[in-house]
Design an enzyme around this catalytic site. Structure first.
Site, PDB file in Angstrom:
ATOM      1  CG  ASN A  73      -1.779   1.226   1.329  1.00 57.05           C
ATOM      2  OD1 ASN A  73      -1.389   2.245   1.873  1.00 57.05           O
ATOM      3  ND2 ASN A  73      -2.976   1.126   0.788  1.00 57.05           N
ATOM      4  CB  SER A 201     -12.036  -5.500  11.027  1.00 56.36           C
ATOM      5  OG  SER A 201     -13.310  -5.368  10.429  1.00 56.36           O
ATOM      6  CB  CYS A 440     -50.724  -0.667   1.242  1.00 54.87           C
ATOM      7  SG  CYS A 440     -50.225   1.075   1.210  1.00 54.87           S
TER       8      CYS A 440
END
Length: 529
Positions: A73, A201, A440
């Site tokens: 990196n 992580s 709905c």
């Protein structure tokens, strides 16, 4: 040594600060590779050069022992010193053209991108791969760019069309949302998918990195083995005739009455009672729950979820309900009621769609138009204004590709698509427009039929660990639509129905009495090429 393979499927970004107490970095790294990591980026933002060099050299030894490439990196000097396989650069790091001159031929160069414009520039610069993100918030690194969400990935991928540049997504990715990232990470054209996921992580901070990596590697591998890009419909060709769709949809009504699925509905408070009654009439069981605290537990026992934003109450409940439904592979029907009416509704809809993946989006022309970024149809509250779309088939097909789900456009003519197939239905009665909440109720019916489709697939063992939802959701959506519209025709024809006040209870009665045979005989469905 055997040649290094550049497989971006499970891209590990290291971070020694996240290691569990007492866990050795190199031990964790080797276990991660044994679990299925395919490429490693060494990231040491605050480490002195001498220590970085030592860590990178030892990391390379371990990676190359397993024929895994190592990326450095930012630091081209470290990459040169250890003869790394590649470097990863940020938008504010050394220009790609200069890095290319400094690095040995064959060194791969990756760059972080956050927008289609940055992806286009990376394409012009000739990078080998891009890291797209962040998808979600993350504690692994300090974010310097906006979170783009899963839906933002597709727009970036679209900018890479016509190139061989590989793409990985990064930012908050875990085994619980990996499928969401992969499923949603597809260009709207359907030609570009993600090549992998970058994880920090979930693996590095794990006490058992081998198991953590293995879980992710298995998910990614299974997903890549599916048809690319997969959809929620298992139909592989649009040449299947309408009779097939109608027969399969009608069959789900029998399944509902046998299986009695539990349908979780976070819905418009105006229609809660009639939606619950419609669910019961079809043969399913409703639960109307909004509290965030119970969403994880509910997700294990429900068979589908309906999220309707007609009266926006507990946004957190909606967010968590969808997240847990995705994790537990339950169909989600999203009804973006009046989404174009206010900025607040648009914001909520975007937040929800970035948080979880719907199986079906159902809306009227104004609602579908808003999600499609179209101004062709305008809204007036919960209603549409105007004559509708000039090309409804293209609208639903395009939105289905963009949102990676089934899209149902309701109106005088109803349209459904999975991004390839388009179905047109002309069933229904005008009295549906004269009662509150018929749209709905349509969402309720679709969620009920999708529940049956999902359970049936599980029973028949026609399911895959790599899919967010099992079962044919296009068939489920069609079944839900037809059940309501055909029941409305039967109810309106009854001699005791003289207006809207008589029609609503008659509609519930006819949903209760509806048979699969009536659906087959009365359905007016066409396949649109």
């Amino acid at each position: 040594m055997t040649a290094i393979l550049f497989d971006y499927s499970l891209y590990l970004v290291t971070s020694r600060t996240l290691l569990p107490h007492g866990k050795d970095y190199f031990e964790s790294l080797e276990e991660s590779i044994q679990g299925g990591v395919t490429i490693v980026q060494v990231r040491e933002k605050t480490t002195e050069t001498s220590e970085f060099l030592s860590v990178a050299a030892r990391t390379k030894e371990i990676c190359h022992k397993h024929r895994i490439p190592i990326i450095i990196n930012d630091r081209i000097d470290i990459a040169l010193a250890i003869r790394a396989d590649g470097v990863h650069l940020g938008q504010n790091d050394m220009p790609i053209s200069i890095a290319r001159k400094l690095l040995p031929q064959g060194t791969i160069i990756g760059v972080s991108v956050n927008t289609p414009e940055e992806a286009t520039r990376a394409k012009e610069d000739g990078v080998d791969y891009v890291g797209i993100g962040a998808l979600w918030d993350t504690q692994s690194k300090q974010l310097t760019n906006p979170i783009i969400g899963v839906r933002g990935v597709g727009r970036v991928l679209e900018a890479l069309n016509g190139s061989n540049i590989k793409a990985v997504a990064i930012g908050g990715i875990k085994s619980t949302n990996a499928l969401r990232a992969l499923h949603g990470g597809v260009a709207p054209s359907g030609y570009r998918c993600l090549d992998g996921l970058a994880v920090i992580s979930e693996i590095v901070a794990s006490e058992e990195p081998l198991k953590a990596a293995k879980r992710l590697a298995q998910l990614i591998g299974a997903f890549k083995a599916l048809d690319s890009p997969p959809v929620f419909s298992f139909v592989s060709t649009p040449s299947v005739d309408a009779h097939y769709f109608v027969q399969e949809a009608a069959g789900l009504l029998s399944a509902i009455r046998i299986l009695t699925p539990l349908v979780h509905q976070i819905t418009n408070t105006v229609v809660t009672t009639q939606s619950a009654n419609a669910t019961l009439a079809l043969g399913a069981s409703p639960i109307m729950a909004n509290a965030p605290e119970e969403m994880q537990d509910l997700s294990r026992v429900i068979s589908s979820l309906l999220v309707n934003i007609g009266t926006i109450g507990n946004k957190q409940g909606m967010m968590l309900a969808g997240r847990w439904a995705n994790i537990n592979k339950k169909p989600i029907v999203f009804d973006p009621v009046a989404v174009g009416a206010t900025h607040h509704r648009k914001t909520i809809a975007n937040e929800l769609l970035n948080e979880w993946q719907p199986s079906v989006i159902k809306g009227n022309a104004a609602e579908i138009g808003t999600l499609s970024d179209s101004v062709e149809v305008q809204s007036r509250g919960v209603d549409s204004m105007g004559s509708g779309f000039a090309d409804s088939a293209n609208v639903v097909r395009s939105l289905a590709r963009k949102e990676r789900c089934i899209v149902v456009l309701t109106g005088e003519t109803d349209w459904l698509s999975d991004g390839e197939i388009v179905l047109r239905s002309t069933n229904g009665h005008s009295l549906l427009g004269n009662i509150t909440g018929s749209g709905c109720m349509c969402g309720t019916s679709i969620a009920t039929f999708c529940a049956a489709a999902s359970i049936s697939a599980t029973i028949e063992k026609s399911c895959s660990a790599a899919r967010l939802v099992n079962g044919n959701m296009l068939i489920g959506a069609l079944g839900g639509l037809l059940s309501l519209t055909i029941a409305s025709e039967i109810a309106a024809a009854r001699p005791d129905v003289n207006g809207p006040g008589y029609f609503l209870p008659a509609l519930i009665d006819q949903l209760y009495a509806l048979t699969p045979q009536q659906i087959v005989e009365m359905a007016k469905v066409e396949v649109v090429q």
